[in-house]
Design a protein around this motif. Sequence first.
Motif, PDB file in Angstrom:
ATOM      1  N   HIS A   1      -8.950   3.822  -2.499  1.00  0.00           N
ATOM      2  CA  HIS A   1      -7.933   2.773  -2.364  1.00  0.00           C
ATOM      3  C   HIS A   1      -8.075   1.875  -3.586  1.00  0.00           C
ATOM      4  O   HIS A   1      -9.059   1.145  -3.711  1.00  0.00           O
ATOM      5  CB  HIS A   1      -8.171   1.998  -1.062  1.00  0.00           C
ATOM      6  CG  HIS A   1      -7.026   1.172  -0.585  1.00  0.00           C
ATOM      7  ND1 HIS A   1      -5.712   1.431  -0.901  1.00  0.00           N
ATOM      8  CD2 HIS A   1      -7.002   0.085   0.222  1.00  0.00           C
ATOM      9  CE1 HIS A   1      -4.929   0.543  -0.308  1.00  0.00           C
ATOM     10  NE2 HIS A   1      -5.691  -0.299   0.372  1.00  0.00           N
TER      11      HIS A   1
ATOM     12  N   ALA B   1       0.837  -1.202   0.000  1.00  0.00           N
ATOM     13  CA  ALA B   1       0.000   0.000   0.000  1.00  0.00           C
ATOM     14  C   ALA B   1       0.872   1.252   0.000  1.00  0.00           C
ATOM     15  O   ALA B   1       1.621   1.487   0.936  1.00  0.00           O
ATOM     16  CB  ALA B   1      -0.933   0.002   1.209  1.00  0.00           C
TER      17      ALA B   1
ATOM     18  N   ASP C   1       2.695   3.238   2.793  1.00  0.00           N
ATOM     19  CA  ASP C   1       1.645   3.200   3.805  1.00  0.00           C
ATOM     20  C   ASP C   1       1.717   1.912   4.611  1.00  0.00           C
ATOM     21  O   ASP C   1       1.899   1.944   5.811  1.00  0.00           O
ATOM     22  CB  ASP C   1       0.265   3.347   3.160  1.00  0.00           C
ATOM     23  CG  ASP C   1      -0.820   3.529   4.197  1.00  0.00           C
ATOM     24  OD1 ASP C   1      -1.048   4.680   4.597  1.00  0.00           O
ATOM     25  OD2 ASP C   1      -1.411   2.523   4.630  1.00  0.00           O
TER      26      ASP C   1
ATOM     27  N   PHE D   1      -3.398   4.610  -1.824  1.00  0.00           N
ATOM     28  CA  PHE D   1      -4.362   5.460  -1.132  1.00  0.00           C
ATOM     29  C   PHE D   1      -4.275   6.863  -1.722  1.00  0.00           C
ATOM     30  O   PHE D   1      -3.181   7.381  -1.946  1.00  0.00           O
ATOM     31  CB  PHE D   1      -4.023   5.584   0.361  1.00  0.00           C
ATOM     32  CG  PHE D   1      -4.443   4.416   1.185  1.00  0.00           C
ATOM     33  CD1 PHE D   1      -5.767   4.233   1.553  1.00  0.00           C
ATOM     34  CD2 PHE D   1      -3.501   3.498   1.616  1.00  0.00           C
ATOM     35  CE1 PHE D   1      -6.151   3.159   2.331  1.00  0.00           C
ATOM     36  CE2 PHE D   1      -3.874   2.425   2.393  1.00  0.00           C
ATOM     37  CZ  PHE D   1      -5.199   2.249   2.755  1.00  0.00           C
TER      38      PHE D   1
END
Length: 198
Positions: free
Chosen positions: A48, A16, A87, A62
Amino acid sequence: MTSPAPVFWRGVHHLALVTDDMDATVRFWHGVLDARLVTTIATDAFRHYFFEVAPGMSVAFFEYRDQPIETYAKPAGVPYERAAQFDHLSLGLADEEALLRLRDRLKSFDCEVTDVVDHGIMRSIYFTDPNGIALEASWWTDDATGRPADHADQRFFSDPDPVPAVQELIADGRVRTTPRTQLVDEVTKDLYKPPATD
């Protein structure tokens, strides 16, 4: 203490990252890198989006709503104090049983871990490593990777207001334009230049 049950990993479920421009991100990852957009999720706080890099594995981004993000470009392998694009890392598991087994294993080692979070298309638990890196373990309850994408399927494409690139995928099956990118040279100066010969 009895030995906890082994963990049967299935690779990286998703990595992520953070973007401040999801439309350009879709155009690059789907249009340029040919990493198919397989899932979109949206809340009031963020988008997302997931791009397949192998069956069962994806790179996700994101895009936070109404939250300014200071962007930068950083070459690979070079330390940089502002490096904050990452992330979390989600590792893949086979099924709910494997997820529960890992949750119990983490608890047996006195590691904090969340209860199972149901995201619809996947179920996950969240924990951290000793460096403070945010980790997730997930299994696809309905795997969007490894099959043709159906952009009209609300199970996988649930963002009610998708970025223009996704609207193009829905309408045409492809993105119409892609962004140009370039290597970063300000931080490293001569790092990417070939060594001088005598």
